[in-house]
Write a protein that holds these residues in place. Structure first.
Motif, PDB file in Angstrom:
ATOM      1  N   SER A  10     -11.965  19.823  17.815  1.00 49.26           N
ATOM      2  CA  SER A  10     -12.549  20.488  18.986  1.00 49.26           C
ATOM      3  C   SER A  10     -13.519  19.492  19.610  1.00 49.26           C
ATOM      4  CB  SER A  10     -13.271  21.780  18.586  1.00 49.26           C
ATOM      5  OG  SER A  10     -14.307  21.516  17.672  1.00 49.26           O
ATOM      6  N   SER A  65      -7.444  11.838  22.656  1.00 49.24           N
ATOM      7  CA  SER A  65      -7.377  12.202  24.067  1.00 49.24           C
ATOM      8  C   SER A  65      -6.703  11.113  24.895  1.00 49.24           C
ATOM      9  CB  SER A  65      -8.794  12.428  24.610  1.00 49.24           C
ATOM     10  OG  SER A  65      -8.773  12.642  26.007  1.00 49.24           O
ATOM     11  N   CYS A  71     -12.607  14.951  26.359  1.00 54.48           N
ATOM     12  CA  CYS A  71     -11.586  15.824  25.793  1.00 54.48           C
ATOM     13  C   CYS A  71     -10.561  16.198  26.862  1.00 54.48           C
ATOM     14  CB  CYS A  71     -12.240  17.098  25.254  1.00 54.48           C
ATOM     15  SG  CYS A  71     -11.066  18.291  24.610  1.00 54.48           S
ATOM     16  N   GLY A  73      -7.805  18.189  25.577  1.00 47.35           N
ATOM     17  CA  GLY A  73      -7.061  19.222  24.873  1.00 47.35           C
ATOM     18  C   GLY A  73      -6.056  18.695  23.867  1.00 47.35           C
ATOM     19  N   ARG A  76      -5.347  20.249  20.314  1.00 42.90           N
ATOM     20  CA  ARG A  76      -4.526  21.450  20.114  1.00 42.90           C
ATOM     21  C   ARG A  76      -3.134  21.110  19.560  1.00 42.90           C
ATOM     22  NH1 ARG A  76      -6.075  22.693  25.734  1.00 42.90           N
ATOM     23  NH2 ARG A  76      -8.160  23.562  25.592  1.00 42.90           N
TER      24      ARG A  76
END
Length: 78
Positions: A10, A65, A71, A73, A76
């Motif tokens: 995260s 990234s 970031c 995402g 994920r």
């Protein structure tokens, strides 16, 4: 090519002041998301970024990234 160490899956969200920062690209820094020199001797180099004005920043902590040092995402999909 070596893979960076995933610090966390995260982003690290921080309020930052305008200025220059060195983002840790290797994932080994004890001062995440910033470089503390632990990359020395590896193929990794920190990413220098200049923040032009005070802002809330979502730093990439998974080190995967496509928009480093921010970031996007990618965590994920890990």
């Amino acid at each position: 090519m070596a893979e960076p160490k995933i610090f966390q899956k995260s982003p690290i969200i921080q309020d930052v002041k305008a200025g220059k920062y060195w983002w840790c690209a290797c994932g080994m820094s004890g001062n995440q998301p910033f470089c503390d020199g632990k990359h020395k001797g590896s193929e990794f180099v920190p990413v220098e970024i200049e923040i032009k004005e005070d802002a809330k920043v979502a730093w990439c902590a998974c080190k995967n990234s496509g928009n480093k040092p921010f970031c996007d995402g990618a965590h994920r999909k890990l």
